[in-house]
Design a protein around this motif. Structure first.
Motif, PDB file in Angstrom:
ATOM      1  N   UNK A  38       0.808  -1.210   0.000  1.00  0.00           N
ATOM      2  CA  UNK A  38       0.000   0.000   0.000  1.00  0.00           C
ATOM      3  C   UNK A  38       0.843   1.262   0.000  1.00  0.00           C
ATOM      4  N   UNK A  39       2.031   1.208   0.638  1.00  0.00           N
ATOM      5  CA  UNK A  39       2.869   2.394   0.675  1.00  0.00           C
ATOM      6  C   UNK A  39       3.815   2.439   1.857  1.00  0.00           C
ATOM      7  N   UNK A  40       4.349   3.643   2.119  1.00  0.00           N
ATOM      8  CA  UNK A  40       5.409   3.869   3.089  1.00  0.00           C
ATOM      9  C   UNK A  40       4.882   4.772   4.204  1.00  0.00           C
ATOM     10  N   UNK A  41       5.027   4.320   5.464  1.00  0.00           N
ATOM     11  CA  UNK A  41       4.399   4.994   6.594  1.00  0.00           C
ATOM     12  C   UNK A  41       5.376   5.832   7.413  1.00  0.00           C
ATOM     13  N   UNK A  42       4.896   6.976   7.869  1.00  0.00           N
ATOM     14  CA  UNK A  42       5.642   7.799   8.823  1.00  0.00           C
ATOM     15  C   UNK A  42       4.637   8.506   9.722  1.00  0.00           C
TER      16      UNK A  42
ATOM     17  N   UNK B 239      -1.800  20.011  -0.315  1.00  0.00           N
ATOM     18  CA  UNK B 239      -1.182  19.433  -1.506  1.00  0.00           C
ATOM     19  C   UNK B 239      -0.658  18.051  -1.141  1.00  0.00           C
ATOM     20  N   UNK B 240      -1.430  16.996  -1.406  1.00  0.00           N
ATOM     21  CA  UNK B 240      -1.066  15.658  -0.937  1.00  0.00           C
ATOM     22  C   UNK B 240       0.017  14.959  -1.754  1.00  0.00           C
ATOM     23  N   UNK B 241       0.624  15.640  -2.717  1.00  0.00           N
ATOM     24  CA  UNK B 241       1.707  15.038  -3.483  1.00  0.00           C
ATOM     25  C   UNK B 241       3.020  15.163  -2.707  1.00  0.00           C
ATOM     26  N   UNK B 242       3.801  14.091  -2.685  1.00  0.00           N
ATOM     27  CA  UNK B 242       5.056  14.133  -1.953  1.00  0.00           C
ATOM     28  C   UNK B 242       6.064  13.157  -2.509  1.00  0.00           C
ATOM     29  N   UNK B 243       7.281  13.223  -2.000  1.00  0.00           N
ATOM     30  CA  UNK B 243       8.314  12.279  -2.419  1.00  0.00           C
ATOM     31  C   UNK B 243       9.213  11.940  -1.241  1.00  0.00           C
ATOM     32  N   UNK B 244       9.846  10.767  -1.342  1.00  0.00           N
ATOM     33  CA  UNK B 244      10.772  10.276  -0.328  1.00  0.00           C
ATOM     34  C   UNK B 244      12.103   9.963  -0.993  1.00  0.00           C
ATOM     35  N   UNK B 245      13.195  10.132  -0.246  1.00  0.00           N
ATOM     36  CA  UNK B 245      14.510   9.722  -0.728  1.00  0.00           C
ATOM     37  C   UNK B 245      15.248   9.020   0.401  1.00  0.00           C
ATOM     38  N   UNK B 246      15.735   7.819   0.116  1.00  0.00           N
ATOM     39  CA  UNK B 246      16.636   7.089   1.014  1.00  0.00           C
ATOM     40  C   UNK B 246      18.026   7.140   0.398  1.00  0.00           C
ATOM     41  N   UNK B 247      19.049   7.428   1.203  1.00  0.00           N
ATOM     42  CA  UNK B 247      20.425   7.393   0.712  1.00  0.00           C
ATOM     43  C   UNK B 247      21.258   6.545   1.662  1.00  0.00           C
ATOM     44  N   UNK B 248      21.782   5.450   1.134  1.00  0.00           N
ATOM     45  CA  UNK B 248      22.646   4.561   1.897  1.00  0.00           C
ATOM     46  C   UNK B 248      24.043   4.645   1.294  1.00  0.00           C
ATOM     47  N   UNK B 249      24.790   5.663   1.755  1.00  0.00           N
ATOM     48  CA  UNK B 249      26.075   5.981   1.154  1.00  0.00           C
ATOM     49  C   UNK B 249      27.078   4.849   1.187  1.00  0.00           C
TER      50      UNK B 249
ATOM     51  N   UNK C 203      20.704   4.718  -3.614  1.00  0.00           N
ATOM     52  CA  UNK C 203      19.648   5.689  -3.348  1.00  0.00           C
ATOM     53  C   UNK C 203      18.323   5.131  -3.861  1.00  0.00           C
ATOM     54  N   UNK C 204      17.252   5.415  -3.131  1.00  0.00           N
ATOM     55  CA  UNK C 204      15.901   5.066  -3.595  1.00  0.00           C
ATOM     56  C   UNK C 204      15.067   6.332  -3.539  1.00  0.00           C
ATOM     57  N   UNK C 205      14.400   6.619  -4.634  1.00  0.00           N
ATOM     58  CA  UNK C 205      13.549   7.801  -4.735  1.00  0.00           C
ATOM     59  C   UNK C 205      12.120   7.359  -5.024  1.00  0.00           C
ATOM     60  N   UNK C 206      11.154   7.903  -4.266  1.00  0.00           N
ATOM     61  CA  UNK C 206       9.763   7.462  -4.345  1.00  0.00           C
ATOM     62  C   UNK C 206       8.855   8.677  -4.497  1.00  0.00           C
TER      63      UNK C 206
ATOM     64  N   UNK D 294       2.561   7.269   2.271  1.00  0.00           N
ATOM     65  CA  UNK D 294       2.813   7.751   0.919  1.00  0.00           C
ATOM     66  C   UNK D 294       2.589   6.578  -0.026  1.00  0.00           C
ATOM     67  N   UNK D 295       1.573   6.703  -0.877  1.00  0.00           N
ATOM     68  CA  UNK D 295       1.228   5.647  -1.826  1.00  0.00           C
ATOM     69  C   UNK D 295       1.995   5.891  -3.122  1.00  0.00           C
ATOM     70  N   UNK D 296       2.925   5.015  -3.460  1.00  0.00           N
ATOM     71  CA  UNK D 296       3.832   5.313  -4.573  1.00  0.00           C
ATOM     72  C   UNK D 296       3.211   5.118  -5.947  1.00  0.00           C
ATOM     73  N   UNK D 297       3.610   6.002  -6.859  1.00  0.00           N
ATOM     74  CA  UNK D 297       3.301   5.847  -8.278  1.00  0.00           C
ATOM     75  C   UNK D 297       4.592   5.627  -9.070  1.00  0.00           C
ATOM     76  N   UNK D 298       5.717   5.988  -8.481  1.00  0.00           N
ATOM     77  CA  UNK D 298       7.014   5.828  -9.129  1.00  0.00           C
ATOM     78  C   UNK D 298       8.068   5.539  -8.060  1.00  0.00           C
ATOM     79  N   UNK D 299       8.908   4.541  -8.308  1.00  0.00           N
ATOM     80  CA  UNK D 299      10.000   4.204  -7.394  1.00  0.00           C
ATOM     81  C   UNK D 299      11.259   4.009  -8.231  1.00  0.00           C
ATOM     82  N   UNK D 300      12.297   4.764  -7.916  1.00  0.00           N
ATOM     83  CA  UNK D 300      13.568   4.665  -8.644  1.00  0.00           C
ATOM     84  C   UNK D 300      14.668   4.121  -7.735  1.00  0.00           C
TER      85      UNK D 300
END
Length: 215
Positions: free
Chosen positions: A73-77, A92-102, A107-110, A179-185
């Motif tokens: 369903x998505x990613x919770x916070x 404005x319910x549009x949003x994005x998330x970024x994880x960075x594991x150096x 990196x994951x972008x949602x 956050x309910x994803x429509x795109x995950x990179x």
């Protein structure tokens, strides 16, 4: 730091690859795999993520929050609904998330839409937190101006006494979002800046299309 020093800061990436036939057709399963590998690598707070929101007229803001659950369903916070991010999400319910594991050069972008979790889910998580954190949620008018830290600490101490030996009620203005994803990179660093970038685009409720992007 001078300009030349800053411009010459470089890192050559070479620890792993990201190949289409070696990744899951489901991005949530691929994310689960990468998150487990980040945990196994003992990365500090692997669930830390940048949450970007924007005002109704497009003024962006971003901050670090912690991922507290995810599924198809998505990613919770969780946060204060009256905070800046909470107010922006309302309009404005549009949003994005970024994880960075150096350490893993990843990196994951949602991207997606943000909705409130149910009251029951928020209550359950709130009461799983350390009591000090529960009191902190009551004590802090998040994102609002205050006169000084002493005001915050005094309020926390007052509430600690008030709820000694008692359950702390979840504030009505505090709870969870998904956050309910429509795109995950997924991004994997590679030598010579020829990085691997695989993007999953949601076609319908169950189907994802996977494509490669140029770095």
């Amino acid at each position: 730091m001078d300009k030349d020093t800053l411009q010459n800061l470089r890192q050559e990436y070479s620890s792993a690859t990201l190949i289409e036939d070696q990744t899951s057709p489901n991005p949530i399963k691929q994310f689960d795999k990468w998150l487990n590998e980040a945990v196994e690598a003992q990365i500090h707070e692997p669930n830390a993520m940048t949450l970007a929101t924007a005002t109704h007229d497009g003024r962006p803001s971003a901050r670090i929050v912690l991922l507290k659950g995810f599924d198809q369903n998505g990613f919770n916070f969780f946060t204060n609904y009256l905070s800046r991010k909470g107010k922006e999400i309302t309009k404005n319910p549009l949003g994005s998330l970024v994880f960075f594991w150096g350490e893993l050069e990843r990196q994951v972008r949602i991207e997606g839409t943000i909705e409130k979790l149910s009251k029951e889910e928020s209550e359950k998580y709130f009461h799983s937190r350390p009591k000090g954190s529960q009191i902190g949620a009551l004590a802090s008018p998040q994102s609002q101006e205050i006169d000084g830290r002493q005001e915050l600490e005094a309020k926390w101490q007052q509430l600690e006494i008030e709820y000694e030996g008692k359950d702390v009620p979840k504030p009505s203005y505090w709870g969870g979002y998904v956050l309910k994803p429509r795109l995950i990179e997924f991004w994997q660093g590679r030598p010579s800046r020829l990085h691997d970038r695989l993007v999953y685009k949601k076609i319908d409720n169950k189907t994802w299309k996977k494509v490669r992007l140029a770095p």
